[in-house]
Design a protein around this motif. Structure first.
Motif, short mmCIF file in Angstrom:
data_model
loop_
_atom_site.label_atom_id
_atom_site.label_comp_id
_atom_site.label_asym_id
_atom_site.label_seq_id
_atom_site.Cartn_x
_atom_site.Cartn_y
_atom_site.Cartn_z
N GLY A 198 -0.08 2.94 5.57
CA GLY A 198 0.15 1.55 5.97
C GLY A 198 0.76 0.75 4.84
N PRO A 199 1.12 -0.49 5.06
CA PRO A 199 1.76 -1.31 4.03
C PRO A 199 0.82 -1.68 2.88
N VAL A 200 -0.49 -1.60 3.09
CA VAL A 200 -1.43 -1.98 2.04
C VAL A 200 -2.55 -0.97 1.80
N GLU A 201 -2.97 -0.29 2.83
CA GLU A 201 -4.22 0.48 2.81
C GLU A 201 -4.38 1.33 1.54
N ALA A 202 -3.30 2.00 1.13
CA ALA A 202 -3.39 2.93 0.01
C ALA A 202 -3.76 2.23 -1.31
N ALA A 203 -3.46 0.95 -1.39
CA ALA A 203 -3.69 0.25 -2.66
C ALA A 203 -5.06 -0.43 -2.70
N LYS A 204 -5.87 -0.24 -1.68
CA LYS A 204 -7.16 -0.93 -1.61
C LYS A 204 -8.13 -0.48 -2.71
N ASP A 205 -7.88 0.66 -3.31
CA ASP A 205 -8.76 1.12 -4.39
C ASP A 205 -8.30 0.60 -5.76
N GLU A 206 -7.22 -0.22 -5.75
CA GLU A 206 -6.75 -0.78 -7.02
C GLU A 206 -7.34 -2.18 -7.22
N LEU A 207 -7.16 -2.70 -8.42
CA LEU A 207 -7.85 -3.99 -8.68
C LEU A 207 -6.97 -5.22 -8.46
N ARG A 259 -2.93 3.39 -14.74
CA ARG A 259 -3.84 2.46 -14.05
C ARG A 259 -4.93 1.97 -15.01
N TYR A 282 -11.72 -10.08 -4.05
CA TYR A 282 -12.93 -9.30 -4.31
C TYR A 282 -14.11 -9.73 -3.46
N HIS A 292 -16.63 0.84 -3.94
CA HIS A 292 -15.65 1.91 -4.13
C HIS A 292 -16.01 2.76 -5.34
N ASN A 321 -14.55 -0.10 -10.49
CA ASN A 321 -13.98 -1.24 -9.78
C ASN A 321 -14.92 -2.43 -9.75
N TRP A 336 -7.16 -10.94 1.65
CA TRP A 336 -6.78 -9.93 0.66
C TRP A 336 -5.27 -9.98 0.40
N TYR A 391 1.05 -1.33 -14.00
CA TYR A 391 0.73 -1.10 -12.58
C TYR A 391 1.90 -0.47 -11.85
N ALA A 424 2.29 1.57 -0.12
CA ALA A 424 1.72 0.23 -0.01
C ALA A 424 2.80 -0.79 -0.36
N TRP A 425 3.82 -0.88 0.49
CA TRP A 425 5.01 -1.65 0.10
C TRP A 425 4.77 -3.14 -0.07
#
Lengths: 10, 215
Positions: free
Chosen positions: A1-10, B5, B48, B56, B60, B122, B164, B180-181
């Motif tokens: 998805g456009p965001v899902e993969a980055a959800k584990d980033e801060l 990261r 957050y 997670h 984090n 978010w 990043y 995650a575009w």
């Protein structure tokens, strides 16, 4: 998805 | 988790600590934009929100708590600390932050991964982080003479964003479904905003001179 993969980033 | 990261997150933390240390040690927040600091707190709080129910990793969670706490402390110093608040450059820090908040909120309502409250908040935080540095950059431009610690603060923030991007490239190359575009585009915009500043920062550093921005 456009965001899902980055959800584990801060 | 990769080295880019981890470096990015540590640089981000360092930038905040440099700023806190500067304020604490010199009892002055001259050259620091309160608007930018408030926008960052808004970014952290809206992103957050899931701290309490989406565990997670300890890594984090610790960073999330530390980011919220340290940016709150900076704001507290600038608004409440008797000595520090007198050094706040109110007359130059006049950027209207609604000009940033409203478009980001509208964009988050239109372009998001899923139409739900937390998802939209978010996404809003991702867009807002991309532009939150603008009041700070405008303030630096107006005051022109940048003290070393303020310069280092903005430089470390820019470096954090650059790492990043390296992290995204690395993950894209090594993780099969990593995409995650929305985050990438916002991150590119955010890093782009620092390029001009980087140029003058590195020039000053090479000539070991004080950082001065052109008018």
């Amino acid at each position: 998805g456009p965001v899902e993969a980055a959800k584990d980033e801060l | 988790m990769n080295i880019f990261r981890v470096s990015a997150d540590i640089l981000h933390l360092l930038s905040i600590l440099v700023l806190l240390l500067k304020i604490h040690a010199t009892k002055s927040c001259a050259g620091i934009s309160l608007k930018t600091q408030e926008l960052y707190l808004a970014v952290f709080v809206t992103r957050y929100l899931d701290l309490f129910w989406n565990f997670h990793s300890l890594y984090n969670s610790v960073f999330k708590v530390v980011y919220i706490a340290t940016s709150s402390m900076i704001i507290w110093y600038m608004k409440r600390h008797r000595g520090v608040k007198q050094t706040y450059d109110k007359d130059h820090d006049t950027f209207r932050y609604l000009f940033l908040i409203v478009p980001c909120a509208v964009l988050a309502l239109i372009v998001n991964g899923r139409f739900s409250l937390f998802e939209i908040l978010w996404t809003f935080s991702i867009y807002l982080e991309a532009v939150a540095i603008l009041p700070q950059l405008v303030l630096l431009q107006r005051t022109k003479n940048v003290d070393n610690l303020t310069g280092n603060y903005v430089f470390l923030l820019g470096l954090y964003r650059a790492f990043y991007i390296l992290n995204w490239i690395y993950r894209y190359a090594t993780e099969p479904h990593y995409s995650a575009w929305i985050v990438w585009l916002s991150g590119l915009v955010q890093t782009g905003l620092y390029l001009d500043f980087f140029y003058y920062y590195l020039q000053a550093w090479k000539q070991s001179k004080k950082l001065q921005l052109p008018s």
